[in-house]
Enzyme design. Structure first.
Site, PDB file in Angstrom:
ATOM      1  N   ARG A 129     -22.017  17.156  17.714  1.00  0.00           N
ATOM      2  CA  ARG A 129     -23.324  17.525  17.165  1.00  0.00           C
ATOM      3  C   ARG A 129     -24.444  17.398  18.205  1.00  0.00           C
ATOM      4  NH1 ARG A 129     -20.891  15.751  12.100  1.00  0.00           N
ATOM      5  NH2 ARG A 129     -21.176  13.553  12.646  1.00  0.00           N
ATOM      6  N   PHE A 172     -20.253  26.994   7.325  1.00  0.00           N
ATOM      7  CA  PHE A 172     -19.548  25.860   6.711  1.00  0.00           C
ATOM      8  C   PHE A 172     -20.372  24.600   6.989  1.00  0.00           C
ATOM      9  CE2 PHE A 172     -16.384  28.918   8.262  1.00  0.00           C
ATOM     10  CZ  PHE A 172     -15.786  29.313   7.077  1.00  0.00           C
ATOM     11  N   ASP A 202     -23.026  27.740   3.356  1.00  0.00           N
ATOM     12  CA  ASP A 202     -21.894  27.016   2.784  1.00  0.00           C
ATOM     13  C   ASP A 202     -21.674  27.508   1.356  1.00  0.00           C
ATOM     14  OD1 ASP A 202     -20.315  24.259   3.659  1.00  0.00           O
ATOM     15  OD2 ASP A 202     -20.398  24.527   1.489  1.00  0.00           O
ATOM     16  N   ASN A 215     -19.854  32.576   0.085  1.00  0.00           N
ATOM     17  CA  ASN A 215     -18.556  32.530   0.751  1.00  0.00           C
ATOM     18  C   ASN A 215     -18.754  32.939   2.202  1.00  0.00           C
ATOM     19  OD1 ASN A 215     -16.017  33.612   1.862  1.00  0.00           O
ATOM     20  ND2 ASN A 215     -15.185  33.213  -0.164  1.00  0.00           N
ATOM     21  N   ALA A 216     -18.470  32.037   3.118  1.00  0.00           N
ATOM     22  CA  ALA A 216     -18.795  32.269   4.526  1.00  0.00           C
ATOM     23  C   ALA A 216     -18.065  33.479   5.091  1.00  0.00           C
ATOM     24  CB  ALA A 216     -18.476  31.027   5.341  1.00  0.00           C
ATOM     25  N   ASP A 253     -17.514  25.545  11.809  1.00  0.00           N
ATOM     26  CA  ASP A 253     -16.769  24.302  11.569  1.00  0.00           C
ATOM     27  C   ASP A 253     -16.092  24.388  10.198  1.00  0.00           C
ATOM     28  OD1 ASP A 253     -15.753  21.750  11.820  1.00  0.00           O
ATOM     29  OD2 ASP A 253     -17.597  20.770  11.160  1.00  0.00           O
ATOM     30  N   CYS A 275      -9.919  22.140  12.435  1.00  0.00           N
ATOM     31  CA  CYS A 275      -9.390  20.817  12.070  1.00  0.00           C
ATOM     32  C   CYS A 275      -8.016  20.956  11.423  1.00  0.00           C
ATOM     33  CB  CYS A 275     -10.357  20.084  11.136  1.00  0.00           C
ATOM     34  SG  CYS A 275     -10.642  20.899   9.548  1.00  0.00           S
TER      35      CYS A 275
END
Length: 402
Positions: A209, A225, A247, A276-277, A297, A337
């Site tokens: 960040r 997100f 988001d 909805n991204a 992200d 992730c």
């Protein structure tokens, strides 16, 4: 006398290398009558003893390794030493900061267990039957070591079912009166450890960040997100010209609005967009929108190898759109992730996305998990976070063949 599990011939290779799980199909026989959660001795077919672990008679992960000492007592002293070692590492890494992942499962020698600290509030997440059986002992030790105001159970995780554990969420110890405040790089965040995403905040992105925020000054930023606004609000606090937070969760966006007010940020420089991204990114491209810095992200698109194809398409879709929204010289911070998507695969996805977007990329920064999410070298499952910061160079690279 402890029960013993004996592995099939040749099935101890991973264990020799330090891999801490023994799968049910690796077992040759069981000596004694252990029950799920019992501590058992782990032995190779040739009689070599590897140590002790938690046994589970119905799980695919039949044994979770604990210690190479076959004579160790798995008692309060054993767990206290593990917790003290984990705490010492976090204190060395983060100094006076009191928000971090205190325990990262097998990487800290506490199988399937995640403990996060947010000041004087702790969260408890457990995916291991043997550790869950000893929960009260662990909670007692946590209270002795840290004197928390509350310990919150965040066991609303489908993976618990693999060990026959129910999903639960609530207050285990103490009193929880609402969100806890943390500070990163001078930016304040209210963290709802009971109702927020994961355990309330994305602790694993704490080193990234500030990197993004330093580059955000004077730029138009799109935080995709965005969750509670970690990247976007830190960028705004560090001088971004405008930040568009995107988001799908209205509750997460409301928490982001609260965090913006908490920091006195000018709402004229912020857009809060609930959508909805994947769809919204395509709409923004069609509208001809542009941003100088975009953060991607997303949640884990691939929970296992079975979902790799779907995950690859989703990562490609968002990264192609993001690159099309950037002018030459613009910056893309993109992360994954998904443990099932390794770094090499993720980089291939990015390179493919760049070709599809008709541009070249220059790598400015490469990141991974912070010290409170240590990676056990012998266990790939503990390495999951990939983070890259690229600069878009040109719109003249030949596109990939269809």
């Amino acid at each position: 006398m402890r029960a013993r599990v004996v592995l099939k011939p040749g099935k101890d290779k991973l264990l020799r290398r330090g891999y801490p799980w023994v799968f049910a199909n690796q077992l040759h026989r069981i000596e004694g009558e252990p029950r799920s959660g019992d501590v058992v001795e782990i032995t190779a077919a040739d009689g070599t003893t590897y140590g002790l672990g938690f046994y589970h008679e119905h799980s695919q992960i039949a044994v979770r390794f604990l210690t190479p000492d076959p004579n160790a007592q798995i008692d309060a002293g054993f767990f206290r030493r593990r917790l003290e070692r984990a705490l010492a590492l976090r204190q060395a890494a983060f100094g006076d900061s009191t928000h971090y992942r205190l325990v990262f499962s097998e990487s800290d020698g506490l199988p399937g267990t995640i403990i996060d600290r947010y000041g004087d509030v702790l969260t408890w997440t457990c995916l291991c039957y043997g550790m869950e059986q000893r929960r009260e002992l662990l909670l007692d030790l946590l209270e002795e070591l840290l004197r928390p105001r509350a310990i919150i159970e965040r066991n609303d995780h489908a993976l618990r079912e693999k060990d026959g554990l129910p999903q639960r969420r609530g207050v285990l110890r103490g009193q929880y009166g609402g969100p806890v405040e943390i500070v990163e790089e001078g930016v304040r965040f209210r963290v709802d450890v009971l109702e927020g995403l994961k355990t309330g905040f994305f602790l694993d992105q704490r080193l990234h960040r500030p990197v993004v925020a330093r580059l955000a000054r004077g730029r138009r930023v799109l935080d995709v997100f965005s969750a509670d606004g970690g990247f976007g609000l830190m960028a705004a606090a560090h001088g971004a010209a405008h930040v568009h937070l995107l988001d799908i969760s209205e509750t997460a966006m409301e928490r982001a609005r609260t965090n913006a007010r908490l920091n006195g940020l000018d709402t004229n420089r912020l857009t809060f967009d609930v959508a909805n991204a994947l769809d919204r990114l395509g709409e923004l491209v069609a509208q001809g929108a542009t941003y100088e810095l975009i953060v991607l992200d997303p949640p884990a698109f691939a929970r296992s190898k079975r979902h790799l194809d779907d995950a690859r398409r989703a990562y490609q879709r968002i990264n192609i759109s993001a690159l099309r929204l950037l002018p030459p010289g613009g910056l893309l911070a993109t992360a994954s992730c998904s443990q099932a998507v390794d770094e090499a695969t993720f980089l291939k996805i990015i390179h493919y996305s760049a070709r599809r977007a008709g541009c070249a990329l220059r790598l400015l920064y490469r990141g991974t998990q912070p010290p409170d999410h240590p990676v056990l070298e012998a266990m790939p499952e503990t390495a999951y976070l990939k983070f890259f910061l690229f600069q878009k160079l040109t719109d003249e690279t030949p596109p990939v063949r269809q």
